[in-house]
Structure formats: C-alpha cells, structure tokens
Design a protein around this motif. Structure first.
Motif, PDB file in Angstrom:
ATOM      1  N   GLY A 259       0.822  -1.208   0.000  1.00 52.52           N
ATOM      2  CA  GLY A 259       0.000   0.000   0.000  1.00 52.52           C
ATOM      3  C   GLY A 259       0.853   1.254   0.000  1.00 52.52           C
ATOM      4  N   VAL A 260       1.899   1.265   0.818  1.00 54.90           N
ATOM      5  CA  VAL A 260       2.802   2.420   0.879  1.00 54.90           C
ATOM      6  C   VAL A 260       3.732   2.429  -0.336  1.00 54.90           C
ATOM      7  CG1 VAL A 260       4.571   3.593   2.236  1.00 54.90           C
ATOM      8  CG2 VAL A 260       2.707   2.387   3.399  1.00 54.90           C
ATOM      9  N   ARG A 261       4.322   1.272  -0.641  1.00 52.49           N
ATOM     10  CA  ARG A 261       5.224   1.211  -1.801  1.00 52.49           C
ATOM     11  C   ARG A 261       4.466   1.445  -3.101  1.00 52.49           C
ATOM     12  NH1 ARG A 261       9.494  -3.695  -0.656  1.00 52.49           N
ATOM     13  NH2 ARG A 261       7.722  -5.021  -1.163  1.00 52.49           N
ATOM     14  N   GLU A 262       3.209   1.005  -3.148  1.00 55.02           N
ATOM     15  CA  GLU A 262       2.404   1.207  -4.357  1.00 55.02           C
ATOM     16  C   GLU A 262       2.103   2.692  -4.580  1.00 55.02           C
ATOM     17  OE1 GLU A 262       2.858  -2.690  -3.766  1.00 55.02           O
ATOM     18  OE2 GLU A 262       1.972  -1.378  -2.242  1.00 55.02           O
ATOM     19  N   LEU A 263       1.984   3.433  -3.484  1.00 55.92           N
ATOM     20  CA  LEU A 263       1.783   4.876  -3.607  1.00 55.92           C
ATOM     21  C   LEU A 263       3.033   5.569  -4.160  1.00 55.92           C
ATOM     22  CD1 LEU A 263      -0.117   5.706  -0.286  1.00 55.92           C
ATOM     23  CD2 LEU A 263      -1.007   5.997  -2.602  1.00 55.92           C
ATOM     24  N   LEU A 264       4.210   5.080  -3.746  1.00 54.25           N
ATOM     25  CA  LEU A 264       5.464   5.704  -4.160  1.00 54.25           C
ATOM     26  C   LEU A 264       5.909   5.285  -5.559  1.00 54.25           C
ATOM     27  CD1 LEU A 264       7.577   5.329  -0.883  1.00 54.25           C
ATOM     28  CD2 LEU A 264       6.572   7.431  -1.792  1.00 54.25           C
ATOM     29  N   ALA A 265       5.522   4.081  -5.978  1.00 55.95           N
ATOM     30  CA  ALA A 265       6.057   3.488  -7.215  1.00 55.95           C
ATOM     31  C   ALA A 265       5.901   4.383  -8.448  1.00 55.95           C
ATOM     32  CB  ALA A 265       5.417   2.123  -7.451  1.00 55.95           C
ATOM     33  N   PRO A 266       4.697   4.930  -8.732  1.00 53.11           N
ATOM     34  CA  PRO A 266       4.576   5.754  -9.952  1.00 53.11           C
ATOM     35  C   PRO A 266       5.528   6.935  -9.970  1.00 53.11           C
ATOM     36  CG  PRO A 266       2.401   5.164  -9.114  1.00 53.11           C
ATOM     37  CD  PRO A 266       3.384   4.775  -8.063  1.00 53.11           C
ATOM     38  N   VAL A 267       5.766   7.539  -8.795  1.00 50.82           N
ATOM     39  CA  VAL A 267       6.669   8.693  -8.731  1.00 50.82           C
ATOM     40  C   VAL A 267       8.119   8.252  -8.887  1.00 50.82           C
ATOM     41  CG1 VAL A 267       7.521  10.556  -7.256  1.00 50.82           C
ATOM     42  CG2 VAL A 267       5.080  10.027  -7.298  1.00 50.82           C
ATOM     43  N   LEU A 268       8.513   7.217  -8.141  1.00 52.00           N
ATOM     44  CA  LEU A 268       9.918   6.814  -8.143  1.00 52.00           C
ATOM     45  C   LEU A 268      10.365   6.238  -9.484  1.00 52.00           C
ATOM     46  CD1 LEU A 268      10.342   5.215  -4.590  1.00 52.00           C
ATOM     47  CD2 LEU A 268      11.086   7.460  -5.383  1.00 52.00           C
ATOM     48  N   PHE A 269       9.468   5.531 -10.165  1.00 46.83           N
ATOM     49  CA  PHE A 269       9.851   4.917 -11.436  1.00 46.83           C
ATOM     50  C   PHE A 269       9.543   5.795 -12.640  1.00 46.83           C
ATOM     51  CE2 PHE A 269       9.724   0.790  -9.074  1.00 46.83           C
ATOM     52  CZ  PHE A 269      11.049   0.446  -9.326  1.00 46.83           C
ATOM     53  N   SER A 270       8.970   6.963 -12.392  1.00 41.48           N
ATOM     54  CA  SER A 270       8.666   7.858 -13.520  1.00 41.48           C
ATOM     55  C   SER A 270       9.950   8.307 -14.214  1.00 41.48           C
ATOM     56  CB  SER A 270       7.882   9.076 -13.023  1.00 41.48           C
ATOM     57  OG  SER A 270       8.662   9.839 -12.100  1.00 41.48           O
ATOM     58  N   GLY A 271      11.025   8.458 -13.456  1.00 40.27           N
ATOM     59  CA  GLY A 271      12.300   8.868 -14.043  1.00 40.27           C
ATOM     60  C   GLY A 271      12.876   7.846 -14.990  1.00 40.27           C
ATOM     61  N   ALA A 272      12.418   6.585 -14.893  1.00 40.88           N
ATOM     62  CA  ALA A 272      12.878   5.535 -15.807  1.00 40.88           C
ATOM     63  C   ALA A 272      11.889   5.302 -16.936  1.00 40.88           C
ATOM     64  CB  ALA A 272      13.099   4.235 -15.038  1.00 40.88           C
TER      65      ALA A 272
END
Length: 318
Positions: A259-272
C-alpha cells in the motif's frame, strides 16, 4: 489494547494505500501486467530473494562468532527463514526478530541472543538510511518535497541514533544516567545492547555493515529481474537508487510495506519512463516474491519444533 491498535493501524494504512492507488489507476492494466509476467525471470527473482536471506544470516553469524558463541551457519539460516515466516503472518516486521531471539536462546545465553539480533537489525537499518540519503539527489524531478523532508528526517535521526548505539561508550553513559524503570523497558533492551556492542567490537560490526551493503546491492538485483519479468528494461543503476527508498517505506505502519510502496512506485519509477500501472505491478510482484519466501520458513519451523520436542515460540510481537 496497544497491540491490537498497532495491528489495526497497519491493516488500515495498507487498505487505504491500495484503495487510493487502484481508484486512480487502471486496475485492469495492473492485472494484465501481473498475468503476463515471465515465469523464468520470476524464478530468478525468487532465488535472489532467498539468497538475500542467506546473506543476512551470514551477517548474523559474524556477530555471533565475535562473541565466541557456538552456533552453526546452517542453524542461523534456518532461523532467518523461520523469522521470515513469522513476519509473513504477523503484521509486524519485528515479529520474526522476537522469534529469532527465542529460538537462538536455545543455543546461546539470552543476552547474547538478544544483543546480536538487535545489532544485526540495526546495522541493516543504518546502511538502509545511508543508501536512502545517497539516492535522494538522483530522485525524479516530480518527487514530493514533503516526502523528501520526511525521508531526510528519518534517515538522519536513524543514523545518529544508530551511531550512539554502535559507538558503545555513549550508550553506556546513557544507561548510567537513566532511571531503573527505563533500563528495564523492553526486557532490558539498553543494557543488553550496550553489552553486545562492547563484546562484538568494531571489527564484527564493520563486517555486519559491509554485508548490509552487499544485501542492498542484491536486493536491487531481484527488483531488476522482477522488472524484466514484466518486460520492463529498468537499468540496474536506477533500481539501485530507488530500492532503498522502497525499503525505507516498510518502516511506515503497514503490512510489509504493501500500500505504501504502491503509492510511491509511480513517482519513483517515472524517471525511468515506467507507466504508473507497470510500476505498481512491479511492487506487487516483489511483495509476492518476498512473502512467498517467508512461507518457506513454515515447514522448516514445524520440522525443527517437532524434532526437538519443543513448544512453538509464542507471539510476542509488538
């Protein structure tokens, strides 16, 4: 009552995070990505996850051996898998540590057991904090500034507290001035930790810190191969930068960071250049692989308990 509140908080944060993600992204696209995952690369990722368990057991061995405790490496690997099993079924990342202490106390004095488990966990957290800080300058441009401040605050505070504990003499001085009631808290957490740090020495602690760095490098490997299973060509160097932040997210009350990592994933992986749905699918795959690895400890725990004729360890999770 406190224990039940903590459990409800973790479940609530997890459900809220998943609801927020699934109502704002295309849930069908996430499901399609999961169903189309390559089984071969999933197997490779799963093997790497389990290699990480063995590596952390070796970190514990370094600390145990520095105290001249006679525990075999195989025994510690077994207990790490058993700890993972309890973490899988208890909504607390520290439930497995309690079980490890109880179980290894069958082989060594309880003070040694508790002290080495605490230092084992602490060295892992300190390297996580350090790598998270190193990764932040390379964060995506749209990384939330509020989250940046929280991560920096947690990491700096965690590293400072960790240094106080591992330095040894500072912790001894602190223990000398604290009230007896505080010293007895957590079943004598402070005195046991101070004694273990003093007896282990910096050579063993330095070795444990080094193994923690290797573990984080390996962790980035299973995230990378899990991405390959989904057809994502995320560079290993990029994964190495964002994975410590995902690991740090597991300190937030939740069920294994779900739930927490899923919230962060779109932002963190957007750079890739990873689409949001694919990024969420990747975190779910890694969560599933890590929990599947935790399940391996169940049969091991049952076998060792029956073989030794002992009662299963009680649930003493916070």
């Amino acid at each position: 009552m406190r224990k039940h509140f903590s459990t409800l908080l973790k479940v609530g944060v997890t459900l809220l995070g998943l609801w927020f993600v699934l109502t704002r992204l295309d849930a069908r696209a996430i499901g399609l990505a999961l169903r189309s995952a390559d089984l071969g690369w999933l197997l490779v990722s799963f093997l790497l996850v389990n290699a990480g368990v063995v590596l952390r057991a070796y970190r514990w061995l370094i600390l145990i051996r520095s105290l001249n405790a006679a525990v075999t490496f195989g025994r510690l690997v077994t207990l790490y898998f058993v700890g993972g099993f309890f973490n899988t079924f208890l909504p607390s990342g520290f439930g497995g540590d309690v079980v490890r202490i109880l179980e290894v106390s069958q082989d060594v004095p309880s003070g040694v057991a508790a002290g080495t488990v605490i230092i084992d966990r602490l060295t892992g957290l300190m390297m996580l904090f350090a790598l998270s800080l190193l990764a932040l300058p390379f964060r995506p441009p749209d990384f939330p500034p509020q989250l940046l401040a929280v991560i920096v605050g947690i990491c700096v505070t965690g590293l400072a507290a960790g240094f106080i504990v591992l330095e040894g003499s500072l912790l001894e001085r602190l223990s000398a001035i604290l009230p007896e009631r505080l010293l007895e808290a957590g079943n004598g957490f402070l005195p046991k930790t101070a004694a273990a740090v003093k007896e282990c020495g910096w050579r063993a602690i330095g070795g444990a810190l080094f193994i923690s760095v290797l573990f984080n490098l390996l962790q980035a490997c299973w995230w990378t191969t899990a991405g390959w299973a989904l057809g994502l060509a995320i560079p290993y160097t990029y994964t190495l930068l964002v994975v410590p932040i995902f690991s740090l997210a597991m300190l937030i009350p939740s069920i294994g960071g779900l739930g927490v990592r899923e919230l962060l994933a779109p932002v963190l992986f957007s750079g890739a250049g990873v689409p949001p749905e694919q990024a969420v699918a990747l975190t779910l795959v890694v969560f599933g692989l890590e929990k599947l690895s935790g399940l391996l400890g169940g049969p091991v725990y049952l076998y060792t308990t029956l073989r030794n004729g002992r009662k299963p360890a009680p649930d003493n999770s916070p």
